[in-house]
Design a protein around this motif. Structure first.
Motif, PDB file in Angstrom:
ATOM      1  N   VAL A  83       0.362  -2.667  14.313  1.00 20.56           N
ATOM      2  CA  VAL A  83       1.724  -2.294  13.933  1.00 20.56           C
ATOM      3  C   VAL A  83       2.054  -2.953  12.600  1.00 20.56           C
ATOM      4  O   VAL A  83       1.686  -4.110  12.354  1.00 20.56           O
ATOM      5  CB  VAL A  83       2.759  -2.745  14.986  1.00 20.56           C
ATOM      6  CG1 VAL A  83       4.166  -2.303  14.578  1.00 20.56           C
ATOM      7  CG2 VAL A  83       2.409  -2.197  16.356  1.00 20.56           C
ATOM      8  N   MET A  84       2.748  -2.225  11.746  1.00 23.50           N
ATOM      9  CA  MET A  84       3.257  -2.779  10.487  1.00 23.50           C
ATOM     10  C   MET A  84       4.768  -2.645  10.446  1.00 23.50           C
ATOM     11  O   MET A  84       5.320  -1.589  10.765  1.00 23.50           O
ATOM     12  CB  MET A  84       2.656  -2.059   9.273  1.00 23.50           C
ATOM     13  CG  MET A  84       3.338  -2.445   7.941  1.00 23.50           C
ATOM     14  SD  MET A  84       2.775  -1.474   6.514  1.00 23.50           S
ATOM     15  CE  MET A  84       1.222  -2.275   6.176  1.00 23.50           C
ATOM     16  N   ARG A  85       5.421  -3.715  10.045  1.00 18.44           N
ATOM     17  CA  ARG A  85       6.864  -3.722   9.809  1.00 18.44           C
ATOM     18  C   ARG A  85       7.097  -3.496   8.317  1.00 18.44           C
ATOM     19  O   ARG A  85       6.578  -4.221   7.482  1.00 18.44           O
ATOM     20  CB  ARG A  85       7.439  -5.061  10.253  1.00 18.44           C
ATOM     21  CG  ARG A  85       8.827  -5.387   9.767  1.00 18.44           C
ATOM     22  CD  ARG A  85       9.180  -6.827  10.139  1.00 18.44           C
ATOM     23  NE  ARG A  85      10.472  -7.225   9.616  1.00 18.44           N
ATOM     24  CZ  ARG A  85      11.000  -8.443   9.768  1.00 18.44           C
ATOM     25  NH1 ARG A  85      10.329  -9.375  10.448  1.00 18.44           N
ATOM     26  NH2 ARG A  85      12.176  -8.743   9.253  1.00 18.44           N
ATOM     27  N   LEU A  86       7.900  -2.484   7.979  1.00 17.77           N
ATOM     28  CA  LEU A  86       8.182  -2.179   6.580  1.00 17.77           C
ATOM     29  C   LEU A  86       9.655  -1.818   6.452  1.00 17.77           C
ATOM     30  O   LEU A  86      10.190  -1.031   7.238  1.00 17.77           O
ATOM     31  CB  LEU A  86       7.319  -1.008   6.098  1.00 17.77           C
ATOM     32  CG  LEU A  86       7.376  -0.673   4.609  1.00 17.77           C
ATOM     33  CD1 LEU A  86       6.678  -1.763   3.786  1.00 17.77           C
ATOM     34  CD2 LEU A  86       6.746   0.687   4.329  1.00 17.77           C
ATOM     35  N   ASP A  87      10.333  -2.417   5.462  1.00 17.04           N
ATOM     36  CA  ASP A  87      11.719  -2.039   5.199  1.00 17.04           C
ATOM     37  C   ASP A  87      11.749  -0.770   4.371  1.00 17.04           C
ATOM     38  O   ASP A  87      10.811  -0.461   3.620  1.00 17.04           O
ATOM     39  CB  ASP A  87      12.452  -3.160   4.459  1.00 17.04           C
ATOM     40  CG  ASP A  87      12.696  -4.381   5.335  1.00 17.04           C
ATOM     41  OD1 ASP A  87      12.522  -4.269   6.578  1.00 17.04           O
ATOM     42  OD2 ASP A  87      13.059  -5.437   4.792  1.00 17.04           O
ATOM     43  N   ALA A  88      12.855  -0.050   4.459  1.00 18.61           N
ATOM     44  CA  ALA A  88      12.952   1.241   3.782  1.00 18.61           C
ATOM     45  C   ALA A  88      12.879   1.122   2.269  1.00 18.61           C
ATOM     46  O   ALA A  88      12.440   2.053   1.581  1.00 18.61           O
ATOM     47  CB  ALA A  88      14.251   1.942   4.188  1.00 18.61           C
ATOM     48  N   ASP A  89      13.315  -0.019   1.728  1.00 18.06           N
ATOM     49  CA  ASP A  89      13.292  -0.187   0.266  1.00 18.06           C
ATOM     50  C   ASP A  89      12.059  -0.931  -0.218  1.00 18.06           C
ATOM     51  O   ASP A  89      12.018  -1.392  -1.362  1.00 18.06           O
ATOM     52  CB  ASP A  89      14.564  -0.887  -0.227  1.00 18.06           C
ATOM     53  CG  ASP A  89      14.760  -2.272   0.384  1.00 18.06           C
ATOM     54  OD1 ASP A  89      13.939  -2.674   1.238  1.00 18.06           O
ATOM     55  OD2 ASP A  89      15.733  -2.953   0.010  1.00 18.06           O
ATOM     56  N   GLU A  90      11.047  -1.014   0.627  1.00 15.69           N
ATOM     57  CA  GLU A  90       9.801  -1.677   0.253  1.00 15.69           C
ATOM     58  C   GLU A  90       8.692  -0.662  -0.001  1.00 15.69           C
ATOM     59  O   GLU A  90       8.716   0.456   0.531  1.00 15.69           O
ATOM     60  CB  GLU A  90       9.368  -2.664   1.342  1.00 15.69           C
ATOM     61  CG  GLU A  90      10.331  -3.840   1.499  1.00 15.69           C
ATOM     62  CD  GLU A  90       9.996  -4.733   2.669  1.00 15.69           C
ATOM     63  OE1 GLU A  90      10.535  -5.863   2.707  1.00 15.69           O
ATOM     64  OE2 GLU A  90       9.208  -4.328   3.551  1.00 15.69           O
ATOM     65  N   ILE A  91       7.706  -1.080  -0.785  1.00 13.13           N
ATOM     66  CA  ILE A  91       6.592  -0.214  -1.159  1.00 13.13           C
ATOM     67  C   ILE A  91       5.281  -0.981  -0.992  1.00 13.13           C
ATOM     68  O   ILE A  91       5.153  -2.099  -1.498  1.00 13.13           O
ATOM     69  CB  ILE A  91       6.679   0.229  -2.633  1.00 13.13           C
ATOM     70  CG1 ILE A  91       8.090   0.690  -2.997  1.00 13.13           C
ATOM     71  CG2 ILE A  91       5.657   1.314  -2.941  1.00 13.13           C
ATOM     72  CD1 ILE A  91       8.357   0.641  -4.480  1.00 13.13           C
ATOM     73  N   ILE A  92       4.331  -0.391  -0.288  1.00  5.96           N
ATOM     74  CA  ILE A  92       2.978  -0.938  -0.250  1.00  5.96           C
ATOM     75  C   ILE A  92       2.265  -0.451  -1.504  1.00  5.96           C
ATOM     76  O   ILE A  92       2.074   0.753  -1.698  1.00  5.96           O
ATOM     77  CB  ILE A  92       2.219  -0.479   1.008  1.00  5.96           C
ATOM     78  CG1 ILE A  92       2.961  -0.919   2.274  1.00  5.96           C
ATOM     79  CG2 ILE A  92       0.794  -1.018   0.998  1.00  5.96           C
ATOM     80  CD1 ILE A  92       3.081  -2.418   2.439  1.00  5.96           C
ATOM     81  N   GLU A  93       1.888  -1.381  -2.373  1.00  4.22           N
ATOM     82  CA  GLU A  93       1.269  -0.986  -3.633  1.00  4.22           C
ATOM     83  C   GLU A  93      -0.173  -0.543  -3.411  1.00  4.22           C
ATOM     84  O   GLU A  93      -0.790  -0.861  -2.390  1.00  4.22           O
ATOM     85  CB  GLU A  93       1.363  -2.142  -4.633  1.00  4.22           C
ATOM     86  CG  GLU A  93       2.820  -2.475  -4.960  1.00  4.22           C
ATOM     87  CD  GLU A  93       2.969  -3.530  -6.034  1.00  4.22           C
ATOM     88  OE1 GLU A  93       2.003  -4.299  -6.265  1.00  4.22           O
ATOM     89  OE2 GLU A  93       4.058  -3.599  -6.652  1.00  4.22           O
ATOM     90  N   ALA A  94      -0.703   0.200  -4.372  1.00  5.67           N
ATOM     91  CA  ALA A  94      -1.995   0.880  -4.198  1.00  5.67           C
ATOM     92  C   ALA A  94      -3.132  -0.087  -3.894  1.00  5.67           C
ATOM     93  O   ALA A  94      -3.987   0.191  -3.038  1.00  5.67           O
ATOM     94  CB  ALA A  94      -2.316   1.708  -5.439  1.00  5.67           C
ATOM     95  N   ASP A  95      -3.150  -1.247  -4.573  1.00  2.69           N
ATOM     96  CA  ASP A  95      -4.246  -2.185  -4.333  1.00  2.69           C
ATOM     97  C   ASP A  95      -4.178  -2.756  -2.923  1.00  2.69           C
ATOM     98  O   ASP A  95      -5.213  -2.956  -2.262  1.00  2.69           O
ATOM     99  CB  ASP A  95      -4.236  -3.305  -5.376  1.00  2.69           C
ATOM    100  CG  ASP A  95      -2.947  -4.121  -5.364  1.00  2.69           C
ATOM    101  OD1 ASP A  95      -1.903  -3.588  -4.959  1.00  2.69           O
ATOM    102  OD2 ASP A  95      -2.989  -5.298  -5.778  1.00  2.69           O
ATOM    103  N   LEU A  96      -2.964  -3.007  -2.435  1.00  4.97           N
ATOM    104  CA  LEU A  96      -2.815  -3.515  -1.071  1.00  4.97           C
ATOM    105  C   LEU A  96      -3.165  -2.433  -0.052  1.00  4.97           C
ATOM    106  O   LEU A  96      -3.791  -2.721   0.974  1.00  4.97           O
ATOM    107  CB  LEU A  96      -1.397  -4.017  -0.842  1.00  4.97           C
ATOM    108  CG  LEU A  96      -1.096  -4.536   0.568  1.00  4.97           C
ATOM    109  CD1 LEU A  96      -2.030  -5.679   0.954  1.00  4.97           C
ATOM    110  CD2 LEU A  96       0.369  -4.996   0.680  1.00  4.97           C
ATOM    111  N   ALA A  97      -2.770  -1.187  -0.318  1.00  8.92           N
ATOM    112  CA  ALA A  97      -3.116  -0.094   0.588  1.00  8.92           C
ATOM    113  C   ALA A  97      -4.623   0.009   0.764  1.00  8.92           C
ATOM    114  O   ALA A  97      -5.135   0.167   1.883  1.00  8.92           O
ATOM    115  CB  ALA A  97      -2.544   1.219   0.060  1.00  8.92           C
ATOM    116  N   GLN A  98      -5.348  -0.111  -0.328  1.00  8.09           N
ATOM    117  CA  GLN A  98      -6.816  -0.047  -0.262  1.00  8.09           C
ATOM    118  C   GLN A  98      -7.373  -1.245   0.498  1.00  8.09           C
ATOM    119  O   GLN A  98      -8.302  -1.108   1.302  1.00  8.09           O
ATOM    120  CB  GLN A  98      -7.400   0.012  -1.668  1.00  8.09           C
ATOM    121  CG  GLN A  98      -8.920   0.136  -1.684  1.00  8.09           C
ATOM    122  CD  GLN A  98      -9.460   0.353  -3.083  1.00  8.09           C
ATOM    123  OE1 GLN A  98      -8.705   0.377  -4.051  1.00  8.09           O
ATOM    124  NE2 GLN A  98     -10.768   0.512  -3.188  1.00  8.09           N
TER     125      GLN A  98
END
Length: 311
Positions: A83-98
């Motif tokens: 499970v991941m907790r993410l706020d609506a105004d947050e962004i997972i950046e491309a390097d972290l996504a990878q």
């Protein structure tokens, strides 16, 4: 990056987040197998945009962030392993996504939590000084191994057992609203934090046992909380807020963040903390002389608009 989705569910809480929700969902679409938006009655196009971007939207009344997230963990049809907790105004950046995509499948079973590094974007500038980066927060955990603290502010995920790791990539808190929104939001935050401080002081309702280790979000965040509650909150607020701003802006080099940094550090690092102290003073004056906890909770509920009792 592989097109295969991870066994990971992302949970996003929303209320009138049409400016942000598509961006948040799109930042996790490459790796998340499930995306849940837990909405609390948005009056804008949040729900429509979330559904258009492939999220499953569930409606539930909002009390506070902790109760809403825990409700989602208990009731959303999560079938993923993580499970991941993410706020609506947050962004997972491309390097972290990878990095998430590559790391999660190979983690040993005794690793149950993943900490991520938060960067704050304010007035379109990365606020990287003042001791604000990196702030590591536990945002991914094995489903069933974590729960959210029942607090009104500064709630952390607590894991039942196991180890955590920290990834190198960053995720960004980048709210697109204006300063009026920012100050209004922090005014509401100040009320919630004042409630938590009064509970810490007077033991008004059950509170999580303090834990300072890698199972309580990150060690960094847990230690910062301990310093705040054991030292900062026990000082006169007129002094503590000034010293904190001085420490953050001068000694931790916040001045290097330029004019947007000055605005952010002053509002969030001084004005907000001063407002919390002033609200605590106001509430303590209102309950002065009261000894019955139920009466105190009812009075604080009346003054803050937050329901703290079942009556």
């Amino acid at each position: 990056m592989s097109n295969n989705k991870l066994s990971l569910a992302v949970v996003i809480l929303t209320y009138n987040e049409e400016k942000h929700i598509a961006r948040a969902i799109q930042s996790v679409q490459s790796f998340a197998s499930q995306i849940f938006v837990i909405d609390s009655g948005s009056k804008d196009k949040t729900v429509e945009i979330a559904q258009e971007n492939g999220a499953e939207v569930i409606q539930h009344p909002f009390i506070n962030y902790a109760k809403q997230l825990q409700w989602a963990l208990d009731n959303a049809p999560i079938t993923a392993q993580w499970v991941m907790r993410l706020d609506a105004d947050e962004i997972i950046e491309a390097d972290l996504a990878q990095e998430i995509h590559q790391t999660l499948p190979v983690l040993p079973f005794d690793t149950v939590g993943v900490c991520l590094k938060l960067k704050r974007i304010f007035m379109d500038k990365w606020i990287r000084h003042g001791g604000l980066y990196p702030l590591t927060l536990l945002r991914i955990w094995r489903y069933g191994q974590g729960r959210i603290e029942d607090r009104w502010m500064d709630e952390h995920i607590i894991l039942s057992a196991g180890n955590t790791i920290t990834l190198n990539g960053s995720f960004a808190d980048h709210n697109l609203n204006d300063l009026t929104f920012f100050t209004d939001k922090h005014n509401k935050y100040a009320t919630r934090e004042a409630i938590d401080v009064l509970n810490q002081k007077y033991h008004l309702f059950p509170r999580e046992k303090e834990v300072v280790d890698t199972r309580s979000t990150s060690t960094q965040a847990a230690i910062k909380r301990k310093v705040k509650e054991k030292i900062y909150n026990r000082m006169p607020f007129a002094l503590s807020t000034f010293l904190y701003f001085l420490w953050r802006y001068i000694f931790r080099l916040g001045f290097l963040d330029g004019l947007p940094g000055l605005v952010y550090h002053f509002l969030q690092g001084y004005w907000y903390r001063f407002l919390v102290g002033a609200k605590i003073m106001e509430l303590e004056k209102a309950i002065n002389g009261m000894t019955d906890k139920q009466q105190i909770l009812e009075e604080i509920s009346r003054l803050t608009g937050h329901k703290l009792t079942d009556k």
